[in-house]
Design a protein around this motif. Structure first.
Motif, PDB file in Angstrom:
ATOM      1  N   UNK A  54       0.830  -1.204   0.000  1.00 18.59           N
ATOM      2  CA  UNK A  54       0.000   0.000   0.000  1.00 18.59           C
ATOM      3  C   UNK A  54       0.863   1.252   0.000  1.00 18.59           C
ATOM      4  N   UNK A  55       2.096   1.173   0.526  1.00 18.91           N
ATOM      5  CA  UNK A  55       3.012   2.311   0.525  1.00 18.91           C
ATOM      6  C   UNK A  55       3.895   2.261  -0.718  1.00 18.91           C
ATOM      7  N   UNK A  56       4.602   3.359  -0.960  1.00 17.79           N
ATOM      8  CA  UNK A  56       5.469   3.417  -2.128  1.00 17.79           C
ATOM      9  C   UNK A  56       6.683   2.516  -1.938  1.00 17.79           C
ATOM     10  N   UNK A  57       7.138   1.898  -3.028  1.00 15.35           N
ATOM     11  CA  UNK A  57       8.351   1.090  -2.998  1.00 15.35           C
ATOM     12  C   UNK A  57       9.523   1.987  -3.373  1.00 15.35           C
ATOM     13  N   UNK A  58      10.460   2.132  -2.470  1.00 16.08           N
ATOM     14  CA  UNK A  58      11.595   3.025  -2.694  1.00 16.08           C
ATOM     15  C   UNK A  58      12.818   2.299  -3.232  1.00 16.08           C
ATOM     16  N   UNK A  59      12.810   0.967  -3.167  1.00 17.22           N
ATOM     17  CA  UNK A  59      13.911   0.195  -3.733  1.00 17.22           C
ATOM     18  C   UNK A  59      13.427  -1.231  -3.981  1.00 17.22           C
ATOM     19  N   UNK A  60      13.788  -1.770  -5.125  1.00 15.09           N
ATOM     20  CA  UNK A  60      13.445  -3.159  -5.447  1.00 15.09           C
ATOM     21  C   UNK A  60      14.581  -3.753  -6.272  1.00 15.09           C
ATOM     22  N   UNK A  61      15.123  -4.859  -5.805  1.00 11.46           N
ATOM     23  CA  UNK A  61      16.161  -5.528  -6.572  1.00 11.46           C
ATOM     24  C   UNK A  61      16.163  -7.012  -6.237  1.00 11.46           C
ATOM     25  N   UNK A  62      16.731  -7.776  -7.141  1.00 13.77           N
ATOM     26  CA  UNK A  62      16.911  -9.192  -6.856  1.00 13.77           C
ATOM     27  C   UNK A  62      18.407  -9.497  -6.892  1.00 13.77           C
ATOM     28  N   UNK A  63      18.775 -10.555  -6.211  1.00 17.23           N
ATOM     29  CA  UNK A  63      20.158 -11.013  -6.186  1.00 17.23           C
ATOM     30  C   UNK A  63      20.177 -12.423  -6.755  1.00 17.23           C
ATOM     31  N   UNK A  64      21.051 -12.662  -7.711  1.00 11.37           N
ATOM     32  CA  UNK A  64      21.212 -14.043  -8.157  1.00 11.37           C
ATOM     33  C   UNK A  64      22.560 -14.564  -7.658  1.00 11.37           C
TER      34      UNK A  64
END
Length: 633
Positions: A54-64
């Motif tokens: 419901x809140x803003x996403x300020x960072x999104x990443x994945x790690x492989x």
């Protein structure tokens, strides 16, 4: 924060209409607030995802993960109502995936379980090493993103990986031994000794020597470690351990002649480019600078190819000159060079950053170096140039002392209207130092206002106080505080249980910790303020020291005495002799210092605060509010 779950059936209806060729192999996989388009994804697959928030996403990443290594990548998300959608292509070399989402100011970690995904082969079987690679990453980095893991589960993953695939022993043996030592040091020692014995009848390769040296160091057998290091250096002069010996020798060299001799030996016997050679060039350059030989300083500094380290060293040298007000023209050249280097680094992203993380890091570094440049220009009387540099330093939110210098430069240029506007904003946000408030007073008297300044300042401070108090109320905890019984520097036993009924402030620190030491003047103010309050107790827990025994205690005692601090310092106990693992800091799950806890009279943790932003007055005010709330006031 309220996180909403979207049923898996609905989660992908708005993503796209799957064609026959890109239809998912499995039904979607749901993990907490994350949904993926495949239950058993494989390397090389294209994967769609939806994340509910419901809140803003300020960072999104994945790690492989690729065995023990890990590589982060940004995820580009599109907002779709109360969820965010995106896609990625799994690298062919990957054996596991970890997703991290920062919602607002905090990482959302699926109730501390994290978002981890094993990868599978074409037969739907988990890829060998997938589980251990993820466990290894979570053990080392998970706590940064709110993921909690237990040492015994990580150890089980190491053991299983080696049992299932003996060839993977080279990758996971040392991590297994170190993790085992946290749970059962005797068992870890036995495994280390058995491994050492297994090399007895073997013709040793470079990797074998390296592993044996690691094992002897683990067993604290310095003579055998040194002996093997000598053999390795002779047989394999270009190995990392051999090259690092030159770094040690350079650090120990007492004068320029000795340093140049180490460099000469390195070139003759190793002769390879890399971080060790760079370090030697920078060390020699710095020594020349300290001797006043700027020509040779620049000569050797230019030889170094590690631009990030070079820029950092230039900035540090320039800052020291700026603080002292000495050699400002030289300091200006060094500072400008550090900024030029950062500007040229924009296309040179290291593997351990995502692109967005790298850009933020560069912006932060550029701001820090601009702060140095601004101070140098200001001390040279170049006021307008200093203001321009400082505007770069405060372009992103920064520390109160950097803002203070910006306001100071504006005052010197008599930009009173701008000072009034900016300093008022800083006070209202709680980012103003005492000096910033003084500059605001100067600007206030030089601009047209009817209200008296003290009333105006009080109104701003009340806004800041009320805002901060409201935020702290949201952050209040009610968690059990691990008990302890530690000795202080006077040899007295201090038991946490004996302090129940009081509000207790715990400050974890170490003598080598720069931010800890910078925060101590503010902590001393707080200790002095509450000195006569028998219901408030401050305890400073020394931990993670590099020395032990009497040497550690003397170093801590000398530091406290030399700085006239009236702290009640407790000595955290190492889990075993010589260990960097300490009992109480581990019990409180501290990841970095300084870290403070405020415990209420009921003995429970009410607040946890990590780090220090440089604002001494702000630290005291924040502690006041925490103590008040923890005490039920």
């Amino acid at each position: 924060m309220k996180n909403l779950r979207i049923p898996a059936v609905l989660a992908f209806t708005a993503l796209t209409i799957f064609s026959c060729s890109d239809e998912p192999k499995e039904t979607p996989l749901t993990i907490g607030n994350l949904e993926l388009s495949e239950t058993k994804p494989s390397p090389g697959d294209s994967l769609k995802l939806a994340y509910s928030a419901t809140d803003s996403i300020t960072e999104a990443f994945y790690v492989y993960t690729v065995k023990s290594k890990s590589y982060p990548e940004d995820i580009d998300l599109i907002k779709d109502g109360e969820r965010f959608t995106g896609a990625l292509k799994i690298p062919d070399s990957a054996d596991g995936l970890i997703f991290n989402f920062k919602v607002g100011e905090e990482y959302e970690a699926n109730d501390e379980k994290g978002y981890t995904v094993n990868l599978y082969d074409s037969e739907g079987v988990i890829i060998p090493g997938s589980q251990v690679a993820i466990a290894h990453y979570i053990s080392g980095r998970g706590s940064y993103y709110g993921v909690k893991t237990e040492p015994d589960s990580t150890l089980a993953a190491y053991k299983k990986a080696i049992a299932d695939n003996p060839a993977s022993k080279e990758d996971w043996l040392m991590p297994q031994i170190y993790m085992m030592s946290r749970l059962d040091s005797e068992q870890a020692n036995v495994l280390a000794d058995e491994t050492i014995a297994s090399y007895s009848d073997k013709e040793l390769s470079e990797e074998d020597y390296t592993k044996l040296i690691q094992l002897y160091r683990f067993r604290k057998d310095q003579p055998k470690s040194d002996s093997l290091t000598g053999v390795l250096s002779s047989k394999y002069p270009k190995s990392d351990l051999a090259l690092n010996n030159y770094v040690t020798a350079m650090r120990q060299a007492s004068d320029m002649e000795a340093k140049l001799k180490v460099l000469e030996d390195f070139k003759e016997n190793a002769g390879v480019e890399g971080p060790q050679l760079d370090f030697m060039y920078r060390t020699i350059a710095t020594t020349y600078f300290e001797e006043g030989d700027t020509e040779n300083f620049e000569l050797y500094m230019d030889k170094a190819s590690d631009d990030a380290s070079k820029a950092s060293m230039l900035n540090n040298l320039a800052w020291n000159r700026a603080e002292q007000g000495e050699e400002l023209s030289i300091a200006e050249r060094m500072s400008k060079k550090s900024l030029d280097i950062v500007d040229a680094q924009k296309s040179d992203k290291p593997d351990y950053y995502t692109q967005s993380q790298f850009e933020k890091s560069l912006a932060s570094t550029q701001a820090m170096y601009s702060d140095t440049y601004g101070l140098i220009l200001f001390k040279q009387g170049k006021i307008k140039e200093a203001i321009a540099a400082q505007e770069m330093a405060v372009a992103n939110r920064t520390s109160p002392d950097v803002y203070e210098r910006y306001v100071q430069f504006l005052i010197a240029d008599e930009q009173y209207g701008k000072v009034f506007e900016k300093a008022s904003e800083l006070v209202e946000e709680g980012n103003a130092t005492t000096k910033t408030k003084e500059y605001l007073a100067t600007a206030y008297t030089n601009t047209d206002h009817e209200e008296d300044f003290d009333s105006y300042l009080s109104s701003l401070e009340k806004i800041a106080h009320d805002k901060a108090l409201a935020e702290l109320k949201k952050e209040m905890l009610d968690e059990e505080a691990p008990t302890f019984n530690l000795k202080n520097l006077k040899g007295e036993q201090i038991a946490l249980a004996d302090l129940k009924g009081k509000t207790v402030v715990l400050d974890f620190w170490a003598t080598w910790c720069g931010p800890c030491k910078v925060s101590f003047p503010g902590m001393q103010k707080a200790v002095t303020k509450y000195a006569d309050n028998e219901n408030v107790e401050f305890l400073f827990i020394d931990t993670w020291e590099s020395t032990s025994g009497e040497a550690r205690e003397k170093g801590v005692s000398d530091f406290i005495t030399e700085n006239d601090y009236t702290f009640n310092v407790l000595m955290d106990t190492p889990k075993e002799e010589g260990s960097r693992e300490y009992d109480v800091v581990s019990a409180y799950e501290v990841d970095g210092i300084p870290t403070k806890f405020v415990l209420g009279p009921d003995g429970k943790i009410k607040f946890k605060a990590v780090g220090f932003d440089g604002n001494t007055d702000g630290l005291v005010e924040e502690l006041d509010m925490m103590i008040g709330l923890a005490s039920g006031q």
